[in-house]
Structures are given as C-alpha cells and as structure tokens.
Design a protein around this motif. Structure first.
Motif, mmCIF file in Angstrom:
data_model
loop_
_atom_site.group_PDB
_atom_site.id
_atom_site.type_symbol
_atom_site.label_atom_id
_atom_site.label_comp_id
_atom_site.label_asym_id
_atom_site.label_seq_id
_atom_site.Cartn_x
_atom_site.Cartn_y
_atom_site.Cartn_z
ATOM 1 N N LEU A 86 -7.658 9.115 -4.557
ATOM 2 C CA LEU A 86 -6.515 9.611 -3.795
ATOM 3 C C LEU A 86 -5.942 10.865 -4.438
ATOM 4 C CD1 LEU A 86 -4.552 9.393 -1.466
ATOM 5 C CD2 LEU A 86 -3.169 7.817 -2.837
ATOM 6 N N THR A 87 -5.870 10.889 -5.757
ATOM 7 C CA THR A 87 -5.364 12.077 -6.449
ATOM 8 C C THR A 87 -6.239 13.290 -6.167
ATOM 9 O OG1 THR A 87 -4.422 10.712 -8.226
ATOM 10 C CG2 THR A 87 -4.755 13.041 -8.699
ATOM 11 N N LYS A 88 -7.562 13.100 -6.161
ATOM 12 C CA LYS A 88 -8.472 14.199 -5.836
ATOM 13 C C LYS A 88 -8.248 14.688 -4.405
ATOM 14 C CE LYS A 88 -12.321 12.924 -8.897
ATOM 15 N NZ LYS A 88 -13.740 12.458 -8.927
ATOM 16 N N SER A 148 0.830 -1.198 0.000
ATOM 17 C CA SER A 148 0.000 0.000 0.000
ATOM 18 C C SER A 148 0.868 1.253 0.000
ATOM 19 C CB SER A 148 -0.922 -0.006 1.224
ATOM 20 O OG SER A 148 -1.636 1.212 1.325
ATOM 21 N N TYR A 149 1.937 1.237 0.787
ATOM 22 C CA TYR A 149 2.854 2.381 0.836
ATOM 23 C C TYR A 149 3.420 2.685 -0.543
ATOM 24 C CZ TYR A 149 7.393 4.654 1.178
ATOM 25 O OH TYR A 149 8.469 5.467 0.954
ATOM 26 N N HIS A 150 3.904 1.668 -1.231
ATOM 27 C CA HIS A 150 4.492 1.880 -2.550
ATOM 28 C C HIS A 150 3.451 2.373 -3.546
ATOM 29 C CE1 HIS A 150 8.587 0.650 -1.824
ATOM 30 N NE2 HIS A 150 8.181 -0.458 -1.229
ATOM 31 N N GLN A 151 2.216 1.910 -3.422
ATOM 32 C CA GLN A 151 1.162 2.400 -4.299
ATOM 33 C C GLN A 151 0.914 3.885 -4.069
ATOM 34 O OE1 GLN A 151 -2.705 0.636 -3.709
ATOM 35 N NE2 GLN A 151 -3.579 1.580 -5.549
ATOM 36 N N ASP A 154 3.725 10.305 -9.464
ATOM 37 C CA ASP A 154 3.121 10.528 -10.775
ATOM 38 C C ASP A 154 2.416 11.884 -10.823
ATOM 39 O OD1 ASP A 154 4.006 8.102 -11.710
ATOM 40 O OD2 ASP A 154 2.115 7.051 -11.371
ATOM 41 N N TYR A 155 1.831 12.271 -9.703
ATOM 42 C CA TYR A 155 1.126 13.555 -9.623
ATOM 43 C C TYR A 155 2.116 14.708 -9.718
ATOM 44 C CZ TYR A 155 -2.191 17.071 -7.946
ATOM 45 O OH TYR A 155 -2.990 18.176 -7.824
ATOM 46 N N ASP A 156 3.232 14.588 -8.995
ATOM 47 C CA ASP A 156 4.276 15.615 -9.013
ATOM 48 C C ASP A 156 5.576 14.988 -8.530
ATOM 49 O OD1 ASP A 156 5.997 17.761 -8.645
ATOM 50 O OD2 ASP A 156 4.445 19.099 -7.907
ATOM 51 N N SER A 157 6.535 14.870 -9.406
ATOM 52 C CA SER A 157 7.800 14.205 -9.068
ATOM 53 C C SER A 157 8.609 14.983 -8.038
ATOM 54 C CB SER A 157 8.641 13.998 -10.332
ATOM 55 O OG SER A 157 8.949 15.252 -10.937
ATOM 56 N N GLN A 158 8.230 16.233 -7.769
ATOM 57 C CA GLN A 158 8.977 17.055 -6.809
ATOM 58 C C GLN A 158 8.519 16.857 -5.369
ATOM 59 O OE1 GLN A 158 11.655 18.869 -7.885
ATOM 60 N NE2 GLN A 158 11.140 17.828 -9.806
ATOM 61 N N ASP A 207 -8.161 3.694 -4.514
ATOM 62 C CA ASP A 207 -8.533 4.111 -5.861
ATOM 63 C C ASP A 207 -7.646 5.303 -6.245
ATOM 64 O OD1 ASP A 207 -10.113 6.019 -7.729
ATOM 65 O OD2 ASP A 207 -11.146 4.098 -7.941
ATOM 66 N N GLU A 208 -6.888 5.166 -7.315
ATOM 67 C CA GLU A 208 -5.922 6.196 -7.698
ATOM 68 C C GLU A 208 -6.589 7.538 -7.957
ATOM 69 O OE1 GLU A 208 -2.533 7.081 -11.139
ATOM 70 O OE2 GLU A 208 -3.357 5.043 -10.879
#
Length: 248
Positions: free
Chosen positions: A107-109, A12-15, A22-26, A103-104
């Motif tokens: 989580l992104t939202k 789960s952590y790695h997900q 992916d959202y922001d590499s920074q 759910d990706e």
C-alpha cells in the motif's frame, strides 16, 4: 494530499488511515464512506481530491457507480479480497489493485506512485484545464491499461475523434485515448500551436507541411510522414485555417 477512503470494513479503514499517517502526518484523510450512495454523493459535490483508496464492493454493491462521479485525473487504489473486479477496475484511473488483507509495504508503494503522478506538472485540473509550469502547456498525462503516460506536445502527430472517443496519435505510431471530447480538449491546447481544423481532427502546426486545393473549394492539409490521414477543411473554414497556418 487529500485522500478519500471508501470501505465498509472499519478495521480496514483504520489500518489504511494509520498507514497514510505514518507515511506523512500531513495527509488529509476523509472517510470512511461505507456505502456507494455516500461515496457518490461526496464525489458529486467535491472535486478537490488527490487520491482515492477504495474497496471494490461496499455492502452488496460495486463501487464503480460512485467512481463514475470521480474526476478523471484522480488516481484510484483499489483494495479488496475479491479478484473478479480487477479488469473492470482498470477502466477507471486505477493504479493498483491490492489484495486484502492489506500489506503495508504494498500500500505504501501504491500511495507513493499515486503521489508522484499527482505531482507531475502539468496535469489536468478539476476545471478541465492544465496546471502550468512557467505558463507553458508542454505535457499532459493519459491513462493506460498499466498506469499512466506523460505525453509531450512535441511528440503529437495529430488528435482525432473516432466513434465518439478522442485519441492522440504520436510520432512513434502509438495511440492513446483521452477522457475528453475533442472540442473540449481543443480549448486546453495553445491555439498558436494547435488547431481544430474540422469536426474530427486537431493538428499541430509543426506537423503541417502544406495544403492542396480539392473539389468544391475545399482544402486538404498535408502532414509530415507516411500514411497521413485525409484531413479535409471545408470551404467556409479554409480562410481561417490558412490564416492560422501563416501567422507569424
């Protein structure tokens, strides 16, 4: 943004980490913290945190013991397969309570919402002050059951301490709890616009329409509008309050 991840499920952590990157590499992603003790120890020593993503149960223990050490202004996104802790989670700065499997899109939202909140200016800072924009203290954020609300100081009628809690009362009649003692919150406000006139009340200068002398040398402050509270100033503080009311 600095993210902390509390999760005893490494997959789960790695997900979560992959979704954040992916959202922001920074993004600066720290974790995983797999026990309540690890989470508590980190939070007790570090306050430069932006967002926490946390499982509700680490091992056999609920994570809330560790969350008591988190700064009040840091949003928390809870992720868990368990639903019985949802209500308790919202007593913290919880913006979302997401169900596992994660759910990706959801989580992104949630992350985007948390990031917007952290970028609101001004917000309470780790030192308990206000982040300023053009050196003005014009608004702040309070937690609500559903998320958060931005309070503009021009909408404040008064601030009161009731049963050891601090509440900001607005002109529209609504009321919000502030996670800060009245005496501490008073130090964060512009002293030319707000004053703690007694142990219970902070009043904005803009809302004061006058004063009345009462018994034993005391004074009552009169506020605009109906159903104003009885705000009494002691004889010893009366001159100080009058000077503030009449300052140019």
């Amino acid at each position: 943004m600095k993210f902390l991840i509390f999760d005893d499920d490494i997959q789960s952590y790695h997900q979560i980490r992959n979704i954040l990157e992916d959202y922001d590499s920074q993004h600066d992603v720290i974790g995983p913290f797999t026990t309540v003790e690890q989470a508590r120890d980190y939070l007790s020593q570090h306050k430069d945190i932006d967002i926490i993503i946390s499982e509700v149960v680490l091992g056999e223990s609920a994570v809330f013991e560790a969350m008591d050490y988190a700064p009040d202004y840091v949003p928390v996104i809870f992720v868990s397969a368990r639903t019985e802790y949802a209500l308790q989670a919202f007593s913290y700065y919880s913006l979302s309570y997401l169900q596992k499997p994660i759910d990706e899109v959801e989580l992104t939202k949630a992350v985007a919402k948390a990031m917007r909140l952290r970028k609101v200016s001004p917000l309470l800072t780790p030192q308990g002050g206000w982040a300023r924009q053009d050196d003005e203290q014009s608004r702040f954020v309070v937690k609500t059951f559903k998320g958060e609300r931005i309070i503009h100081i021009s909408t404040i009628r008064y601030i009161v301490s009731e049963q050891k809690n601090t509440y900001v009362k607005l002109l529209d009649g609504s009321s919000y709890r502030i996670d800060m003692p009245l005496e501490v919150f008073a130090t964060q406000l512009d002293s030319s616009l707000f004053m703690r006139v007694n142990r219970k009340y902070i009043v904005p200068l803009e809302q004061v329409i006058g004063t009345e002398r009462i018994e034993n040398g005391k004074m009552q402050i009169l506020l605009k509008g109906e159903n104003a509270p009885d705000i009494i100033v002691s004889r010893t503080r009366k001159s100080e309050v009058c000077e503030w009311l009449h300052h140019e």
